[in-house]
Motif scaffolding. Structure first.
Motif, PDB file in Angstrom:
ATOM      1  N   ALA A 148     -43.166  42.698  -7.570  1.00 17.51           N
ATOM      2  CA  ALA A 148     -42.301  42.535  -8.743  1.00 17.51           C
ATOM      3  C   ALA A 148     -40.845  42.352  -8.321  1.00 17.51           C
ATOM      4  CB  ALA A 148     -42.438  43.749  -9.663  1.00 17.51           C
ATOM      5  N   ASP A 149     -40.389  43.167  -7.361  1.00 19.76           N
ATOM      6  CA  ASP A 149     -39.013  43.027  -6.873  1.00 19.76           C
ATOM      7  C   ASP A 149     -38.818  41.676  -6.196  1.00 19.76           C
ATOM      8  OD1 ASP A 149     -38.346  45.503  -7.812  1.00 19.76           O
ATOM      9  OD2 ASP A 149     -38.646  46.531  -5.896  1.00 19.76           O
ATOM     10  N   ALA A 150     -39.816  41.257  -5.413  1.00 15.64           N
ATOM     11  CA  ALA A 150     -39.721  39.969  -4.723  1.00 15.64           C
ATOM     12  C   ALA A 150     -39.614  38.829  -5.724  1.00 15.64           C
ATOM     13  CB  ALA A 150     -40.942  39.778  -3.830  1.00 15.64           C
ATOM     14  N   ARG A 151     -40.393  38.919  -6.803  1.00 14.98           N
ATOM     15  CA  ARG A 151     -40.346  37.870  -7.809  1.00 14.98           C
ATOM     16  C   ARG A 151     -38.964  37.822  -8.470  1.00 14.98           C
ATOM     17  NH1 ARG A 151     -44.276  39.505 -10.510  1.00 14.98           N
ATOM     18  NH2 ARG A 151     -45.888  38.319  -9.411  1.00 14.98           N
ATOM     19  N   ALA A 152     -38.400  38.984  -8.732  1.00 17.11           N
ATOM     20  CA  ALA A 152     -37.074  39.026  -9.354  1.00 17.11           C
ATOM     21  C   ALA A 152     -36.016  38.456  -8.414  1.00 17.11           C
ATOM     22  CB  ALA A 152     -36.732  40.467  -9.746  1.00 17.11           C
ATOM     23  N   ARG A 153     -36.066  38.842  -7.129  1.00 16.43           N
ATOM     24  CA  ARG A 153     -35.099  38.332  -6.155  1.00 16.43           C
ATOM     25  C   ARG A 153     -35.268  36.822  -5.981  1.00 16.43           C
ATOM     26  NH1 ARG A 153     -32.582  42.030  -2.757  1.00 16.43           N
ATOM     27  NH2 ARG A 153     -32.552  40.536  -1.041  1.00 16.43           N
ATOM     28  N   ALA A 154     -36.509  36.341  -6.012  1.00 17.45           N
ATOM     29  CA  ALA A 154     -36.749  34.903  -5.868  1.00 17.45           C
ATOM     30  C   ALA A 154     -36.166  34.136  -7.045  1.00 17.45           C
ATOM     31  CB  ALA A 154     -38.252  34.642  -5.755  1.00 17.45           C
ATOM     32  N   GLN A 155     -36.283  34.699  -8.264  1.00 14.89           N
ATOM     33  CA  GLN A 155     -35.715  34.038  -9.436  1.00 14.89           C
ATOM     34  C   GLN A 155     -34.192  33.971  -9.353  1.00 14.89           C
ATOM     35  OE1 GLN A 155     -37.363  36.328 -12.659  1.00 14.89           O
ATOM     36  NE2 GLN A 155     -39.323  35.200 -12.665  1.00 14.89           N
ATOM     37  N   SER A 156     -33.573  35.063  -8.882  1.00 13.59           N
ATOM     38  CA  SER A 156     -32.110  35.059  -8.707  1.00 13.59           C
ATOM     39  C   SER A 156     -31.705  34.038  -7.648  1.00 13.59           C
ATOM     40  CB  SER A 156     -31.627  36.452  -8.290  1.00 13.59           C
ATOM     41  OG  SER A 156     -31.912  37.397  -9.284  1.00 13.59           O
ATOM     42  N   PHE A 157     -32.507  33.979  -6.604  1.00  8.87           N
ATOM     43  CA  PHE A 157     -32.244  33.021  -5.530  1.00  8.87           C
ATOM     44  C   PHE A 157     -32.331  31.591  -6.056  1.00  8.87           C
ATOM     45  CE2 PHE A 157     -33.954  30.317  -2.111  1.00  8.87           C
ATOM     46  CZ  PHE A 157     -32.963  30.470  -1.146  1.00  8.87           C
ATOM     47  N   GLN A 158     -33.360  31.308  -6.839  1.00  6.98           N
ATOM     48  CA  GLN A 158     -33.530  29.964  -7.377  1.00  6.98           C
ATOM     49  C   GLN A 158     -32.366  29.599  -8.303  1.00  6.98           C
ATOM     50  OE1 GLN A 158     -37.219  29.356  -9.456  1.00  6.98           O
ATOM     51  NE2 GLN A 158     -37.010  27.133  -9.492  1.00  6.98           N
ATOM     52  N   ALA A 159     -31.959  30.545  -9.123  1.00 11.20           N
ATOM     53  CA  ALA A 159     -30.823  30.287 -10.025  1.00 11.20           C
ATOM     54  C   ALA A 159     -29.565  29.980  -9.220  1.00 11.20           C
ATOM     55  CB  ALA A 159     -30.607  31.495 -10.936  1.00 11.20           C
ATOM     56  N   MET A 160     -29.344  30.723  -8.122  1.00  9.17           N
ATOM     57  CA  MET A 160     -28.178  30.464  -7.274  1.00  9.17           C
ATOM     58  C   MET A 160     -28.246  29.065  -6.678  1.00  9.17           C
ATOM     59  SD  MET A 160     -27.284  30.188  -3.823  1.00  9.17           S
ATOM     60  CE  MET A 160     -28.580  31.046  -2.943  1.00  9.17           C
ATOM     61  N   VAL A 161     -29.415  28.672  -6.183  1.00  3.85           N
ATOM     62  CA  VAL A 161     -29.567  27.357  -5.558  1.00  3.85           C
ATOM     63  C   VAL A 161     -29.250  26.252  -6.552  1.00  3.85           C
ATOM     64  CG1 VAL A 161     -31.238  25.751  -4.552  1.00  3.85           C
ATOM     65  CG2 VAL A 161     -31.216  28.142  -3.822  1.00  3.85           C
ATOM     66  N   GLN A 162     -29.673  26.415  -7.800  1.00  3.70           N
ATOM     67  CA  GLN A 162     -29.438  25.389  -8.808  1.00  3.70           C
ATOM     68  C   GLN A 162     -27.951  25.226  -9.131  1.00  3.70           C
ATOM     69  OE1 GLN A 162     -31.928  26.771 -12.007  1.00  3.70           O
ATOM     70  NE2 GLN A 162     -33.785  25.811 -11.185  1.00  3.70           N
ATOM     71  N   GLN A 163     -27.163  26.240  -8.823  1.00  4.03           N
ATOM     72  CA  GLN A 163     -25.730  26.176  -9.103  1.00  4.03           C
ATOM     73  C   GLN A 163     -24.923  25.613  -7.935  1.00  4.03           C
ATOM     74  OE1 GLN A 163     -24.526  26.864 -12.183  1.00  4.03           O
ATOM     75  NE2 GLN A 163     -26.704  27.185 -12.711  1.00  4.03           N
ATOM     76  N   ILE A 164     -25.566  25.418  -6.772  1.00  6.18           N
ATOM     77  CA  ILE A 164     -24.844  24.918  -5.591  1.00  6.18           C
ATOM     78  C   ILE A 164     -24.407  23.483  -5.838  1.00  6.18           C
ATOM     79  CG2 ILE A 164     -25.034  24.333  -3.150  1.00  6.18           C
ATOM     80  CD1 ILE A 164     -26.962  26.627  -2.812  1.00  6.18           C
ATOM     81  N   LYS A 165     -23.136  23.197  -5.594  1.00  5.61           N
ATOM     82  CA  LYS A 165     -22.575  21.865  -5.811  1.00  5.61           C
ATOM     83  C   LYS A 165     -22.540  21.094  -4.488  1.00  5.61           C
ATOM     84  CE  LYS A 165     -19.675  23.468  -9.634  1.00  5.61           C
ATOM     85  NZ  LYS A 165     -20.232  24.850  -9.633  1.00  5.61           N
ATOM     86  N   GLY A 166     -23.700  20.700  -4.013  1.00 10.38           N
ATOM     87  CA  GLY A 166     -23.773  19.907  -2.792  1.00 10.38           C
ATOM     88  C   GLY A 166     -23.778  20.774  -1.542  1.00 10.38           C
ATOM     89  N   CYS A 167     -24.004  20.120  -0.406  1.00 13.20           N
ATOM     90  CA  CYS A 167     -24.134  20.837   0.866  1.00 13.20           C
ATOM     91  C   CYS A 167     -22.861  21.566   1.265  1.00 13.20           C
ATOM     92  CB  CYS A 167     -24.540  19.850   1.966  1.00 13.20           C
ATOM     93  SG  CYS A 167     -26.232  19.223   1.766  1.00 13.20           S
ATOM     94  N   GLY A 168     -21.703  21.048   0.864  1.00 18.63           N
ATOM     95  CA  GLY A 168     -20.447  21.693   1.244  1.00 18.63           C
ATOM     96  C   GLY A 168     -20.250  23.040   0.589  1.00 18.63           C
ATOM     97  N   ASP A 169     -20.982  23.287  -0.497  1.00 15.76           N
ATOM     98  CA  ASP A 169     -20.836  24.555  -1.222  1.00 15.76           C
ATOM     99  C   ASP A 169     -21.935  25.546  -0.855  1.00 15.76           C
ATOM    100  OD1 ASP A 169     -19.728  26.275  -3.232  1.00 15.76           O
ATOM    101  OD2 ASP A 169     -21.332  25.663  -4.598  1.00 15.76           O
ATOM    102  N   ALA A 170     -22.846  25.156   0.063  1.00 20.39           N
ATOM    103  CA  ALA A 170     -24.023  25.978   0.342  1.00 20.39           C
ATOM    104  C   ALA A 170     -23.655  27.332   0.931  1.00 20.39           C
ATOM    105  CB  ALA A 170     -24.970  25.232   1.279  1.00 20.39           C
ATOM    106  N   GLU A 171     -22.798  27.341   1.949  1.00 15.93           N
ATOM    107  CA  GLU A 171     -22.476  28.604   2.626  1.00 15.93           C
ATOM    108  C   GLU A 171     -21.824  29.610   1.687  1.00 15.93           C
ATOM    109  OE1 GLU A 171     -23.189  25.790   5.935  1.00 15.93           O
ATOM    110  OE2 GLU A 171     -22.159  25.697   4.000  1.00 15.93           O
TER     111      GLU A 171
END
Length: 450
Positions: free
Chosen positions: A328-351
């Motif tokens: 359950a915790d892993a699923r929650a962390r994965a969802q937060s991770f996915q949401a973060m990835v969707q907000q990344i504005k290109g490779c320059g913003d990844a780090e």
């Protein structure tokens, strides 16, 4: 087996041979029935003992003894190459007979070289063995010798094999290759066909063929099924082809090269191969004369660039899960991770984006698409720069994505030159004459089985 490639060919040569139908070894043809030649009746009755295998463990070939030790040491090499898999007594018996046949051919080749005053020097054998130790085993010569003793073989067995292949190569260079000719018109015709075939599908297939008669049908089929099971359990297709296949491609690990399906010369095999994807296997397929096992190595379009050869610049963004993380915790962390990835504005913003949730970023600018897991290849080929794959991972590995930061598409192949086409056609004809040469040596040999 040590493969001697005495005429190098370009990348597109197999495609050319596919058009002409002269690939070094195609799928096996149905053998001519012996009754057609010798008028043998169908209801044959064996009058003597049929237990030939029990009496033919070793042989003397034109006065040269092949010992049981020779066979045991060669078998040890094969078993080791297959990862030490257990061999049943029945398989061991068949393998011993096949090794004996190989050693007989090897002996005939060495004897023929000596008869023709072709000398294979000890230095040549030593050099080949040292290269083999480094390239195939990643060992020094001394370490290789110790390893061979550990597995029940010896460097003498490898030296004999090397000497046989060097001798045969030298014979073909001197007594066969100079008398093989390919005309300019043949090359021009082949080149024209190659150009006309651009964009059509080609297949890289490996085969294992086991011949069968009505008497041996069930036993051969059962053996073919065991081979398929062992390959699917992790066995090496090429190694099994070298050991068991009775097709002429056995020496090259069953590899047919790049062919069109029509060249399989059997509608049933064409139908089966058409359904295979790269990395899949089918069989045993019953065909006239025996059973065939097909392994699809790869597919491509003739003369067209393969998208999987594109070089990618990627950033891997990963988030590890602490030990003891629940599902359950892993699923929650994965969802937060996915949401973060969707907000990344290109490779320059990844780090910067990754740092906010404690994710790590690793970059690589020279990754070929085909070197990545097959499940990711299609997705990556559809991405635009700055986009990421869907998250993937597990409880133990955490979650990660790959972000596309650049892509260099491959260039279409220009195809082989006329000189390369001519060289490959000559090589193919040399190999066909070599097969006849070896058949003549076997026919004239005095072989006593012990």
């Amino acid at each position: 087996m040590i493969e001697l490639n005495w005429k190098a060919a370009g990348v597109g040569l197999a495609a050319a041979l596919a058009l002409l139908g002269t690939a070094a070894a195609l799928a096996q043809e149905a053998p001519t029935s012996s009754s057609d030649v010798f008028n043998i009746p169908n209801n044959v009755k064996i009058l003597g003992s049929a237990e030939l295998n029990n009496r033919r463990a070793t042989a003397t070939v034109n006065g040269t003894l092949i010992t049981g030790t020779d066979i045991d040491q060669r078998m040890a090499l094969i078993v080791a190459a297959n990862g030490g898999q257990t061999i049943t007594p029945e398989e061991k018996g068949r393998l011993r007979l096949q090794i004996l046949r190989q050693l007989i051919d090897e002996t005939l080749q060495i004897q023929e070289a000596k008869a023709l005053d072709i000398e294979i020097g000890k230095d040549e054998v030593d050099e080949s063995l040292q290269r083999l130790a480094a390239e195939r085993f990643n060992l020094s010569l001394d370490s290789l010798q110790k390893y061979l003793l550990q597995i029940g073989s010896s460097d003498a067995s490898l030296r004999r094999q090397i000497e046989g292949e060097l001798a045969w190569d030298r014979i073909l260079r001197r007594n066969v290759a100079p008398f093989v000719n390919v005309s300019a018109s043949e090359v021009n015709e082949l080149y024209a066909r190659l150009q006309a075939s651009k964009g059509t599908a080609e297949y890289r297939i490996a085969e294992i063929f086991l011949s069968a008669t009505p008497t041996t049908h069930d036993a051969v089929q059962a053996n073919a099924k065991r081979i398929v099971e062992q390959i699917r359990a992790g066995g090496n297709v090429a190694q099994f082809a070298r050991q068991y296949s009775e097709a002429s491609t056995a020496a090259v690990g069953g590899d047919l090269g790049w062919i069109k399906l029509e060249q399989l010369q059997n509608p049933r095999l064409e139908e089966v191969a058409q359904q295979l994807q790269a990395g899949q296997m089918a069989g045993p397929v019953e065909i006239p004369g025996g059973f065939s096992i097909l392994y699809m190595v790869d597919k491509r379009q003739v003369g067209m660039a393969d998208p999987r050869d594109a070089l990618l610049s990627l950033k891997q963004i990963s988030l590890d899960f602490p030990a003891g993380t629940t599902e359950a915790d892993a699923r929650a962390r994965a969802q937060s991770f996915q949401a973060m990835v969707q907000q990344i504005k290109g490779c320059g913003d990844a780090e910067a984006s990754a740092a906010r949730i404690g994710a790590q970023v690793v970059q690589n600018d020279q990754i070929k698409v085909r070197d990545l897991p097959e499940a990711l290849q299609g997705t990556l080929l559809q991405l635009s720069v700055g986009q990421a794959t869907p998250p993937f991972g597990s409880l133990t590995e955490g979650v990660r994505v790959l972000m596309l930061c650049g892509r260099d598409d491959p260039q279409a192949e220009s195809g082989p030159t006329s000189a390369q086409l001519m060289a490959q056609l000559q090589d193919d004809r040399v190999q066909k004459r070599a097969q006849r040469y070896l058949r003549d040596l076997r026919r004239d040999a005095v072989i006593e089985y012990n």
